[in-house]
Design a protein around this motif. Structure first.
Motif, mmCIF file in Angstrom:
data_model
loop_
_atom_site.group_PDB
_atom_site.id
_atom_site.type_symbol
_atom_site.label_atom_id
_atom_site.label_comp_id
_atom_site.label_asym_id
_atom_site.label_seq_id
_atom_site.Cartn_x
_atom_site.Cartn_y
_atom_site.Cartn_z
ATOM 1 N N GLU A 143 -54.207 -12.625 49.580
ATOM 2 C CA GLU A 143 -53.902 -12.134 50.923
ATOM 3 C C GLU A 143 -52.549 -12.663 51.390
ATOM 4 O OE1 GLU A 143 -57.046 -12.285 53.934
ATOM 5 O OE2 GLU A 143 -58.413 -12.850 52.329
ATOM 6 N N ALA A 193 -57.046 -9.118 46.405
ATOM 7 C CA ALA A 193 -57.994 -9.841 47.252
ATOM 8 C C ALA A 193 -59.334 -9.108 47.308
ATOM 9 C CB ALA A 193 -57.423 -10.009 48.658
ATOM 10 N N ALA A 194 -59.289 -7.777 47.466
ATOM 11 C CA ALA A 194 -60.527 -6.989 47.533
ATOM 12 C C ALA A 194 -61.316 -7.114 46.246
ATOM 13 C CB ALA A 194 -60.187 -5.525 47.811
ATOM 14 N N ARG A 217 -57.782 -15.695 49.147
ATOM 15 C CA ARG A 217 -56.897 -16.017 50.266
ATOM 16 C C ARG A 217 -55.434 -16.079 49.801
ATOM 17 N NH1 ARG A 217 -57.696 -15.074 55.060
ATOM 18 N NH2 ARG A 217 -56.770 -16.978 55.887
ATOM 19 N N ASP A 232 -49.662 -10.745 50.400
ATOM 20 C CA ASP A 232 -49.760 -9.334 50.809
ATOM 21 C C ASP A 232 -50.184 -8.442 49.649
ATOM 22 O OD1 ASP A 232 -49.704 -7.378 52.705
ATOM 23 O OD2 ASP A 232 -47.604 -6.859 52.401
ATOM 24 N N LYS A 273 -65.137 -10.367 54.709
ATOM 25 C CA LYS A 273 -63.807 -10.334 54.114
ATOM 26 C C LYS A 273 -63.682 -9.172 53.130
ATOM 27 C CE LYS A 273 -60.897 -13.067 54.464
ATOM 28 N NZ LYS A 273 -59.719 -13.090 55.372
ATOM 29 N N TYR A 304 -63.043 -10.525 46.203
ATOM 30 C CA TYR A 304 -64.184 -10.540 47.130
ATOM 31 C C TYR A 304 -65.339 -9.706 46.590
ATOM 32 C CZ TYR A 304 -61.421 -12.824 50.781
ATOM 33 O OH TYR A 304 -60.670 -13.719 51.514
ATOM 34 N N LYS A 362 -60.789 -6.248 53.474
ATOM 35 C CA LYS A 362 -59.804 -6.071 52.401
ATOM 36 C C LYS A 362 -60.023 -4.769 51.646
ATOM 37 C CE LYS A 362 -57.527 -9.249 53.688
ATOM 38 N NZ LYS A 362 -56.224 -8.951 54.263
ATOM 39 N N GLU A 365 -58.326 -2.139 53.709
ATOM 40 C CA GLU A 365 -56.868 -2.290 53.630
ATOM 41 C C GLU A 365 -56.326 -1.838 52.280
ATOM 42 O OE1 GLU A 365 -56.078 -6.346 54.578
ATOM 43 O OE2 GLU A 365 -56.276 -6.045 56.744
ATOM 44 N N ALA A 366 -57.157 -1.990 51.224
ATOM 45 C CA ALA A 366 -56.718 -1.619 49.880
ATOM 46 C C ALA A 366 -57.156 -0.214 49.487
ATOM 47 C CB ALA A 366 -57.250 -2.627 48.868
ATOM 48 N N ASN A 391 -48.454 -1.059 54.313
ATOM 49 C CA ASN A 391 -48.800 -1.027 52.893
ATOM 50 C C ASN A 391 -48.032 0.126 52.263
ATOM 51 O OD1 ASN A 391 -49.942 -1.003 50.342
ATOM 52 N ND2 ASN A 391 -52.038 -1.251 51.067
ATOM 53 N N PRO A 427 -53.607 -6.825 49.092
ATOM 54 C CA PRO A 427 -54.997 -6.581 49.476
ATOM 55 C C PRO A 427 -55.862 -6.080 48.336
ATOM 56 C CG PRO A 427 -53.552 -4.888 50.381
ATOM 57 C CD PRO A 427 -52.673 -5.958 49.816
#
Length: 561
Positions: free
Chosen positions: A47, A55-56, A44, A50, A75, A59, A79, A82-83, A311, A52
Motif C-alpha cells: 500500500e 496489497a489486495a 501495508r 501505491d 482491508k 489480503y 484494496k 481499489e485494484a 490509479n 493496490p
C-alpha cells in the motif's frame, strides 16, 4: 439538469476498517500470529508504494487462512475495490455481512454478483438490505424493476415507487426509457426519445446511443440516425459517422435487462465521481461490468473512476479495452492520453498515440489529440504541424464550420505560443470567420494582439464582444480589464480585474494584472498583496518578474506581458 447530491455516510467503505480494528485482537488469537502479522506488514508495504493490486492479493491470501478476521476482511474489501478485484471484494463483503459489519454501499456488490448469476432471489435480498441501510435506498425500486423485467414480471411497480423519491426521480426518465426498450415497447418510448433529442442535453448522450443501437438492431436505421442527428457529444458524432459509412452490424444491439441495469450503475458511478466520492464511484463502475462484461461504455466509466482515484495504470488498462469500432473509442483514447499527461509522461503518451495514428492516419481527431499533447509538453511548433494535418483531414471530410473553427483556434494558439506570428493571427482570424459568435475565439483573438500591443482598437472590440456573450467568465473579464489597462483607463481596469479575481481568486495572471492596475492607481499595498498571491501559483518563467515587482514596485520593464 444538475446532478443531485447523493447522501453518503461519512464512514462509508473506509469506516469498516475502524470497526474491524476494534475487534481484531480476539480474532488474532485464532490465527497463526507470526505468519498473519508478516502478511499484514507485506500488504501495508505494498500500500505504501501505491500498489493496490499486490496489497489486495496479499489480503486475499490472508483471508483464506483467517476468514473470521474483520481487520483483514475490511482491508481486503477496500484494496480489492481499489485494484478492481471484484471477486475478492464480494468475498470480503460476505465475510463482513455475516458478522453484521456491512456498510451502506456493500449490497451493490452482492446485488450485481447475484444478478449476473441469474440468482434473482439473492439479488432481491441484496436490494432489501440496500434499502434498509439507507444511503442508497432510492435505487432499490429500480433494482426491483430490473429483477421483475428479468423474471418476466411487470417493472411498473418499481418504476412508480422510484418516481415518488426526489433523488430517484432524477434517474427515472432514462430508466423508464430503457425499461420500455427492453420490453419491446418501442412505439410507446419513441415520444420520450424525441424529447431527449429535442432537449439535446449532453448528459443524455449515452442514452441516445443505447437507443440508437437498439433501433439499428431493429433494422430501423432512420430512427437511429434521428436520435443522433444533433451530434451533441463526440461519441454521438462518431457513431453517426460510422452509421453513414455502413458500419451498422457491429453497432446494432437490442436493449435488455443487463444493459438497462448496468447503465443504472454506470450513471451512479459517474455522478459519484463528480461528487468526488471516488471509492464509491469505483464500486458502481465495477458492479456495472459484473452485470454487463466487456461493455465499452462500462470500461470508459471504470477507467474514469480509476483515473480520479489516481490509479493511472488501471485507468489506461480500461481505456485500452474499448473497441476502436465503439462510439466511445476516440473519447477513451483522449482520456488514456490524458492519463499519460497527468503523469508528465509525454514521451509515453506520444508513443501510444502514434501507434494508434499509424493504424488510422486519416482521422482528424487523433491529430488534434497529438497536437494537444505536444502543446502540453511545450513543443508548440510540432503541435502546430499536427493541427495543420487535422485541418486538412477535416476539410476533406466536410466537417462543420463550428468544428473547423475550433481546429483553427488550436492552430492559432500553437503558432502564437511558438512565436509564429503573424501566421498565428491569420489562423485566429480564420477561426473567427468560421464561427464569428464564439466568445472563446474572440477572447483569444483580442488578447493575443493586446499582448503584442498591436491593433489595439480592434482587439478591444473583440474582447468587448466576448464579454457581452460571456460576462460570467473570469478569463474573459480579465482580458477586458487588461485591455482597459493597456489603453490607459486604469480605474475601469481595476473594476473588471477585481471582478475577474472574485471568480478565480488563485489565478496568477489575474492577480498579476490586478496588482499592476492597483499600483498604477496608487493602491501600492494592495498591489504587492496581489503580486504575492500571483507568485504562489505562477509558472517558473514569471517568478523573477513578480519577485522584482514585490521588491521594487512596478516599472515599465516589469509590466505583465
Amino acid at each position: 439538469m444538475e446532478v443531485p447530491i447523493i447522501r453518503i455516510c461519512k464512514i462509508s467503505a473506509f469506516g469498516i476498517l475502524a470497526v474491524a480494528l476494534a475487534g481484531s485482537a480476539a480474532h488474532a488469537k485464532r490465527s497463526s500470529g507470526a505468519e498473519g502479522l508478516n502478511q499484514y506488514v507485506e500488504a501495508r508495504l505494498a500500500e505504501s508504494v501505491d500498489n493496490p493490486a499486490v496489497a489486495a492479493a496479499i489480503y486475499a491470501d490472508s483471508l483464506k487462512s483467517q476468514p473470521d478476521n474483520l481487520l483483514l476482511a475490511g482491508k481486503a474489501y477496500v484494496k480489492a475495490i481499489e485494484a478492481g478485484k471484484f471477486d475478492l471484494a464480494v468475498k470480503a463483503v460476505r465475510s463482513l455481512d455475516l458478522r453484521g459489519q456491512v456498510e451502506p454501499e456493500m449490497p451493490f456488490l452482492l446485488f450485481a454478483d447475484a444478478f449476473a448469476r441469474n440468482d434473482y432471489k439473492a439479488a432481491a435480498t441484496a436490494s432489501i438490505e440496500l434499502e434498509a441501510l439507507g444511503n442508497f435506498a432510492f435505487l432499490s425500486p429500480f433494482l426491483d424493476a430490473w429483477i421483475a423485467r428479468a423474471t418476466g414480471e411487470s417493472p411498473l411497480i418499481g418504476l412508480a415507487a422510484a418516481e415518488k423519491d426526489k433523488t430517484a426521480a432524477y434517474y427515472h426518465l432514462e430508466q423508464f426509457i430503457l425499461q420500455g426498450l427492453a420490453g419491446g415497447n418501442d412505439l410507446d418510448i419513441i415520444p420520450l426519445l424525441d424529447k431527449i433529442v429535442e432537449a439535446n442535453e449532453a448528459r443524455m448522450g449515452p442514452v441516445r446511443i443505447i437507443a440508437a443501437r437498439h433501433f439499428l438492431a431493429r433494422k430501423d436505421t432512420a430512427r437511429a440516425v434521428a436520435l443522433l442527428k444533433n451530434e451533441r457529444t463526440g461519441p454521438e458524432a462518431k457513431m453517426l459517422e460510422d452509421i453513414r459509412s455502413g458500419n451498422i452490424k457491429k453497432l446494432a444491439q437490442k436493449v435488455n435487462a443487463d444493459i438497462g441495469l448496468a447503465f443504472l450503475f454506470q450513471r451512479l458511478s459517474s455522478d459519484l465521481r463528480i461528487q468526488r466520492a471516488d471509492f464509491l464511484a469505483l464500486i458502481g463502475a465495477q458492479a456495472a461490468l459484473r452485470i454487463l462484461p466487456n461493455n465499452d461504455y462500462g470500461h470508459l466509466v471504470l477507467g474514469e473512476a480509476f483515473s480520479e482515484s489516481q490509479n493511472g495504470r488501471a485507468a489506461k488498462s480500461e481505456f485500452k479495452k474499448i473497441s476502436y469500432d465503439s462510439a466511445f473509442s476516440l473519447l477513451a483514447i483522449s482520456k488514456e492520453i490524458a492519463s499519460y499527461a497527468e503523469e508528465n509522461d509525454y514521451d509515453g503518451g506520444q508513443v501510444r498515440l502514434n501507434q494508434i495514428i499509424d493504424q488510422d492516419p486519416e482521422t482528424p481527431q487523433l491529430q488534434i489529440l497529438l497536437g494537444q499533447l505536444l502543446q502540453m509538453s511545450g513543443d508548440h511548433r510540432s503541435a502546430a504541424d499536427a493541427f495543420k494535418r487535422a485541418i486538412s483531414l477535416a476539410e476533406r471530410r466536410d466537417f462543420s464550420d463550428a468544428v473547423l473553427a475550433n481546429y483553427w483556434l488550436s492552430l492559432g494558439s500553437a503558432q502564437e505560443q511558438a512565436g509564429l506570428w503573424p501566421a498565428g493571427l491569420e489562423s485566429l482570424k480564420k477561426a473567427n470567420i468560421l464561427q464569428p459568435d464564439s466568445a472563446s475565439i474572440l477572447n483569444y483573438l483580442g488578447y493575443a494582439q493586446l499582448e503584442r500591443r498591436e491593433n489595439t482598437a480592434s482587439a478591444m472590440d473583440a474582447i468587448r464582444k466576448a464579454y457581452k456573450m460571456r460576462s460570467s467568465s473570469p478569463a474573459i473579464t480579465d482580458s477586458l480589464g487588461w485591455a482597459y489597462f493597456i489603453v490607459g483607463e486604469h480605474e475601469k481596469a481595476v473594476n473588471y480585474l477585481e471582478r475577474a479575481r472574485a471568480g478565480e481568486p488563485q489565478d496568477p495572471t489575474i492577480n498579476e494584472h490586478l496588482g499592476d492596475a492597483y499600483w498604477t492607481v496608487g493602491r501600492k499595498y494592495e498591489a504587492r498583496y496581489a503580486w504575492k498571491s500571483a507568485k504562489l501559483f505562477a509558472d517558473a518563467e514569471d517568478m523573477q518578474r513578480l519577485a522584482d515587482k514585490i521588491d521594487l514596485g512596478l516599472r515599465a520593464d516589469l509590466v505583465s506581458p
